[in-house]
Each structure stands twice: as C-alpha cells, then as structure tokens.
Design a protein around this motif. Structure first.
Motif, PDB file in Angstrom:
ATOM      1  N   PRO A 181       0.714  -1.231  -0.086  1.00  0.00           N
ATOM      2  CA  PRO A 181      -0.083   0.098  -0.095  1.00  0.00           C
ATOM      3  C   PRO A 181       0.979   1.244   0.217  1.00  0.00           C
ATOM      4  O   PRO A 181       0.480   2.358  -0.694  1.00  0.00           O
ATOM      5  CB  PRO A 181      -0.743  -0.091   1.299  1.00  0.00           C
ATOM      6  N   GLU A 182       2.050   1.208   0.793  1.00  0.00           N
ATOM      7  CA  GLU A 182       2.846   2.373   0.645  1.00  0.00           C
ATOM      8  C   GLU A 182       3.409   2.779  -0.553  1.00  0.00           C
ATOM      9  O   GLU A 182       3.861   3.968  -0.914  1.00  0.00           O
ATOM     10  CB  GLU A 182       4.100   2.463   1.571  1.00  0.00           C
ATOM     11  N   ILE A 183       3.433   1.994  -1.527  1.00  0.00           N
ATOM     12  CA  ILE A 183       3.618   2.294  -2.914  1.00  0.00           C
ATOM     13  C   ILE A 183       2.510   2.419  -4.008  1.00  0.00           C
ATOM     14  O   ILE A 183       2.566   3.295  -4.803  1.00  0.00           O
ATOM     15  CB  ILE A 183       4.745   1.246  -3.495  1.00  0.00           C
ATOM     16  N   ARG A 184       1.671   1.615  -3.660  1.00  0.00           N
ATOM     17  CA  ARG A 184       0.310   1.586  -4.418  1.00  0.00           C
ATOM     18  C   ARG A 184      -0.172   3.043  -4.746  1.00  0.00           C
ATOM     19  O   ARG A 184      -0.623   3.173  -6.011  1.00  0.00           O
ATOM     20  CB  ARG A 184      -0.712   0.542  -3.785  1.00  0.00           C
ATOM     21  N   HIS A 185      -0.255   3.741  -3.689  1.00  0.00           N
ATOM     22  CA  HIS A 185      -1.153   5.114  -4.064  1.00  0.00           C
ATOM     23  C   HIS A 185      -0.199   6.028  -4.880  1.00  0.00           C
ATOM     24  O   HIS A 185      -0.580   7.070  -5.293  1.00  0.00           O
ATOM     25  CB  HIS A 185      -1.006   5.826  -2.606  1.00  0.00           C
ATOM     26  N   LEU A 186       0.990   5.760  -4.936  1.00  0.00           N
ATOM     27  CA  LEU A 186       2.088   6.560  -5.933  1.00  0.00           C
ATOM     28  C   LEU A 186       1.895   6.102  -7.213  1.00  0.00           C
ATOM     29  O   LEU A 186       2.291   7.113  -8.177  1.00  0.00           O
ATOM     30  CB  LEU A 186       3.453   6.278  -5.579  1.00  0.00           C
ATOM     31  N   LEU A 187       1.133   5.027  -7.742  1.00  0.00           N
ATOM     32  CA  LEU A 187       1.333   4.641  -9.150  1.00  0.00           C
ATOM     33  C   LEU A 187       0.194   5.010  -9.870  1.00  0.00           C
ATOM     34  O   LEU A 187      -0.165   4.947 -10.957  1.00  0.00           O
ATOM     35  CB  LEU A 187       1.261   2.937  -8.967  1.00  0.00           C
ATOM     36  N   GLY A 188      -1.126   5.502  -9.288  1.00  0.00           N
ATOM     37  CA  GLY A 188      -2.228   6.045  -9.955  1.00  0.00           C
ATOM     38  C   GLY A 188      -2.806   4.776 -10.718  1.00  0.00           C
ATOM     39  O   GLY A 188      -2.827   3.627 -10.257  1.00  0.00           O
ATOM     40  N   ASN A 189      -3.311   5.023 -12.195  1.00  0.00           N
ATOM     41  CA  ASN A 189      -3.868   4.088 -12.990  1.00  0.00           C
ATOM     42  C   ASN A 189      -2.657   3.219 -13.511  1.00  0.00           C
ATOM     43  O   ASN A 189      -1.777   4.024 -14.052  1.00  0.00           O
ATOM     44  CB  ASN A 189      -4.830   4.748 -13.988  1.00  0.00           C
ATOM     45  N   PHE A 190      -2.697   1.921 -13.701  1.00  0.00           N
ATOM     46  CA  PHE A 190      -1.644   1.228 -13.929  1.00  0.00           C
ATOM     47  C   PHE A 190      -1.513   1.569 -15.441  1.00  0.00           C
ATOM     48  O   PHE A 190      -0.426   1.409 -16.233  1.00  0.00           O
ATOM     49  CB  PHE A 190      -1.749  -0.288 -13.843  1.00  0.00           C
ATOM     50  N   SER A 191      -2.451   1.838 -16.122  1.00  0.00           N
ATOM     51  CA  SER A 191      -2.494   1.981 -17.739  1.00  0.00           C
ATOM     52  C   SER A 191      -1.745   3.234 -18.257  1.00  0.00           C
ATOM     53  O   SER A 191      -1.400   3.354 -19.240  1.00  0.00           O
ATOM     54  CB  SER A 191      -4.075   1.854 -18.336  1.00  0.00           C
ATOM     55  N   ASP A 192      -1.706   4.061 -17.253  1.00  0.00           N
ATOM     56  CA  ASP A 192      -0.801   5.398 -17.415  1.00  0.00           C
ATOM     57  C   ASP A 192       0.746   5.100 -17.866  1.00  0.00           C
ATOM     58  O   ASP A 192       1.413   5.965 -18.364  1.00  0.00           O
ATOM     59  CB  ASP A 192      -0.828   6.383 -16.141  1.00  0.00           C
ATOM     60  N   TRP A 193       1.132   3.873 -17.276  1.00  0.00           N
ATOM     61  CA  TRP A 193       2.739   3.876 -17.290  1.00  0.00           C
ATOM     62  C   TRP A 193       2.796   2.920 -18.687  1.00  0.00           C
ATOM     63  O   TRP A 193       2.513   1.698 -18.831  1.00  0.00           O
ATOM     64  CB  TRP A 193       3.141   2.696 -16.161  1.00  0.00           C
ATOM     65  N   THR A 194       3.560   3.425 -19.664  1.00  0.00           N
ATOM     66  CA  THR A 194       3.707   2.855 -20.980  1.00  0.00           C
ATOM     67  C   THR A 194       5.465   2.942 -21.119  1.00  0.00           C
ATOM     68  O   THR A 194       6.146   3.825 -20.218  1.00  0.00           O
ATOM     69  CB  THR A 194       3.210   3.624 -22.033  1.00  0.00           C
ATOM     70  N   GLU A 195       6.042   2.834 -22.196  1.00  0.00           N
ATOM     71  CA  GLU A 195       7.410   2.863 -22.504  1.00  0.00           C
ATOM     72  C   GLU A 195       7.827   4.469 -22.532  1.00  0.00           C
ATOM     73  O   GLU A 195       8.626   4.880 -22.424  1.00  0.00           O
ATOM     74  CB  GLU A 195       7.608   2.116 -23.732  1.00  0.00           C
ATOM     75  N   GLU A 196       6.441   5.101 -23.110  1.00  0.00           N
ATOM     76  CA  GLU A 196       6.801   6.608 -23.229  1.00  0.00           C
ATOM     77  C   GLU A 196       6.720   7.369 -22.250  1.00  0.00           C
ATOM     78  O   GLU A 196       7.136   8.539 -21.939  1.00  0.00           O
ATOM     79  CB  GLU A 196       5.793   7.018 -24.474  1.00  0.00           C
ATOM     80  N   LYS A 197       5.980   6.877 -21.067  1.00  0.00           N
ATOM     81  CA  LYS A 197       6.036   7.255 -19.703  1.00  0.00           C
ATOM     82  C   LYS A 197       6.654   6.206 -18.838  1.00  0.00           C
ATOM     83  O   LYS A 197       6.087   5.740 -18.152  1.00  0.00           O
ATOM     84  CB  LYS A 197       4.543   7.604 -19.289  1.00  0.00           C
ATOM     85  N   PRO A 198       7.943   6.473 -18.723  1.00  0.00           N
ATOM     86  CA  PRO A 198       8.816   5.533 -18.045  1.00  0.00           C
ATOM     87  C   PRO A 198       8.646   5.422 -16.566  1.00  0.00           C
ATOM     88  O   PRO A 198       8.975   6.437 -15.890  1.00  0.00           O
ATOM     89  CB  PRO A 198      10.343   5.753 -18.291  1.00  0.00           C
ATOM     90  N   LEU A 199       8.356   4.049 -15.891  1.00  0.00           N
ATOM     91  CA  LEU A 199       8.282   3.812 -14.565  1.00  0.00           C
ATOM     92  C   LEU A 199       9.524   2.748 -14.234  1.00  0.00           C
ATOM     93  O   LEU A 199       9.468   1.843 -14.872  1.00  0.00           O
ATOM     94  CB  LEU A 199       6.889   3.259 -14.053  1.00  0.00           C
ATOM     95  N   TYR A 200      10.392   3.148 -13.454  1.00  0.00           N
ATOM     96  CA  TYR A 200      11.447   2.025 -13.135  1.00  0.00           C
ATOM     97  C   TYR A 200      10.959   1.265 -11.939  1.00  0.00           C
ATOM     98  O   TYR A 200      10.627   2.209 -11.031  1.00  0.00           O
ATOM     99  CB  TYR A 200      12.730   2.892 -13.235  1.00  0.00           C
ATOM    100  N   GLY A 201      11.498   0.092 -11.644  1.00  0.00           N
ATOM    101  CA  GLY A 201      11.406  -0.537 -10.737  1.00  0.00           C
ATOM    102  C   GLY A 201      12.273  -1.854 -10.098  1.00  0.00           C
ATOM    103  O   GLY A 201      12.878  -2.049 -11.195  1.00  0.00           O
ATOM    104  N   ILE A 202      12.523  -2.106  -8.899  1.00  0.00           N
ATOM    105  CA  ILE A 202      13.290  -3.036  -8.685  1.00  0.00           C
ATOM    106  C   ILE A 202      11.830  -3.925  -7.717  1.00  0.00           C
ATOM    107  O   ILE A 202      11.402  -3.533  -6.917  1.00  0.00           O
ATOM    108  CB  ILE A 202      14.303  -2.695  -7.610  1.00  0.00           C
ATOM    109  N   GLN A 203      12.131  -5.310  -8.142  1.00  0.00           N
ATOM    110  CA  GLN A 203      11.284  -6.471  -7.568  1.00  0.00           C
ATOM    111  C   GLN A 203      12.278  -7.560  -6.916  1.00  0.00           C
ATOM    112  O   GLN A 203      13.172  -7.614  -7.274  1.00  0.00           O
ATOM    113  CB  GLN A 203      10.510  -6.869  -8.434  1.00  0.00           C
TER     114      GLN A 203
END
Length: 250
Positions: A144-166
């Motif tokens: 939950p502490e990260i979820r609220h930062l992500l908004g709609n998952f569909s917003d994240w594309t290669e043109e709008k880059p989100l970087y992550g570590i899992q």
C-alpha cells in the motif's frame, strides 16, 4: 502590470528562460498548449507565471511552479493563487509567500543537475532495475505504501517510463522520469518500501535513469528537500551538482 489567464502556448518563450526547474512548467505547456495558466503581463510582455500539471490532470507535474524575477509580479501571483495547493516559488520571495500563506509550512527544495555521471555508465551495472508497464504492474504484489504513488496502471507505458526493482513477485522500489523536455529529464517519485531501505536500491534506480537520460542527450534533474539528508546523499554521491534552491510550500 496586470494578472490574467493566458494560453500556455503564449508562455513558451518565457518558460524557455526558466532553466532546469522550468522543465515541469514546460512539460505542462507542451502537453496542454491551449489550456490557460496565470501570468503577469506588462505591455504584453510576460513578467511571471504559475503553472501546475494537476490543474490539467498531469499529476506528474505537481505542484504549482512560480517563475518571476519581479517582486511586484511575485506579489500578484501570491495573492491570486489558491490557498490549498502546494507550490514551488523563487526563494528570494519567500517572505512574500509566507505573508500570503501564513498557515502553510514553508521549506527549501534543491534542484540538482547532472552532466558527468560518477557511476559506471553501462546498463549492465543495474541488472535489478526494470522498466515497468501497466501490464507488468498488474502481475506484481504491491505494498500500500507504494500503490498510492502509481495511480492508474494503464498510465505507465514505454513513453512514460516507470522504473522498478522487484524481489520475486514483490515490487520493492520505484522511480520515474515522465517529465522531460528537449534538455532535461526529471527524476521523481523515488521510493523504497520501508523494509528494503538501506540496501542501495535508490542509488541503483537513480543510476539507471541517469544512464538512460544521458544516452538520449538529456541532463538528469533531481529535486530534493533540504530536510531529506538520505536523498541528498544519494544525489551528491552520483555526481549531481546543485543548480538552484527554491521555496516550497505545502
């Protein structure tokens, strides 16, 4: 001197002179050229302005950014802006904004830029860092502490880059670089899940984004509060140089 709402495309020339911090306003103006923002005018010349992506559903370009070198224009903008929103403003006019917003918390942000990377500038140095699309996010466990930062998952594309570590199927750290113009790319929303802090993940994320921006010929930009020593340490260790200091109100 007067203040009025004008189309963002009329602010283009003025915003080109606002330096690295202006990347946020330039991003808003580029994506929403016909929408209107506050501007101070004298003889049809722009002396100051305030833009906010949230006004136009561009939440990555939040909060308001105030640009002016005129105390009179700063006063007009401070009087006209809403009392409820966060705001960055020229630090030399801190007293003006403190008087206009006496019940708000005022602090100082630093804007850093990077030209020469202190890290080893090859992608193989950051094997844990991945670009994440909305489809990939939907498959991960997200605290939950990260979820609220992500908004709609569909917003994240290669043109709008989100970087992550899992780790396995759990997303443990993120950062993004949506806000860009011809010269700069802003590193934002750097966040590590509390139980994973102290492992150098933030530095890996910032390093990877720096690499990708520099490859595209853009200077990485990082905004950080002076009240955040851990983030300041990461920024300076990678070779970022202090470019300017700004007032921040929340």
């Amino acid at each position: 001197m007067e203040i009025e709402l004008i189309a963002n495309n009329r602010l283009k020339e003025f915003l080109q002179r606002t330096g690295p911090a202006g990347v946020f306003a330039r991003y808003v103006a580029q994506l929403k050229p016909q929408e209107k923002s506050l501007a101070v005018l004298a003889d049809a010349q722009v002396l100051g302005t305030a833009l906010c992506g949230r006004d136009f559903d561009l939440y990555e370009a939040f909060p308001h950014w105030v640009f002016t070198s005129s105390p009179e224009a700063a006063q007009l903008l401070a009087q006209a802006l809403p009392q409820t929103l966060a705001m960055n403003y020229p630090l030399q006019f801190k007293s003006i904004f403190q008087r206009a917003f006496p019940l708000r918390t005022h602090s100082v942000d630093r804007i850093y830029t990077l030209t020469i990377f202190n890290g080893i500038c090859i992608p193989e140095e950051y094997p844990q860092v991945r670009l994440l699309t909305g489809k990939e996010l939907s498959r991960l466990l997200i605290a939950p502490e990260i979820r609220h930062l992500l908004g709609n998952f569909s917003d994240w594309t290669e043109e709008k880059p989100l970087y992550g570590i899992q780790s396995a199927d759990e997303l443990v750290a993120i950062a993004e670089a949506q806000v860009q113009d011809d010269q700069y790319g802003a590193i934002q929303q750097l966040y590590t899940v509390e139980s994973w802090r102290g492992k150098g993940l933030a530095k890996k994320l910032v390093g990877k984004i720096c690499h990708d921006l520099l490859v595209k010929g853009k200077k990485p930009l990082y905004q950080v509060s002076e009240d955040n020593p851990a983030s300041l340490k990461v920024t300076e260790s990678l070779g970022f140089v202090l470019e300017s200091r700004w007032g921040f109100m929340e």
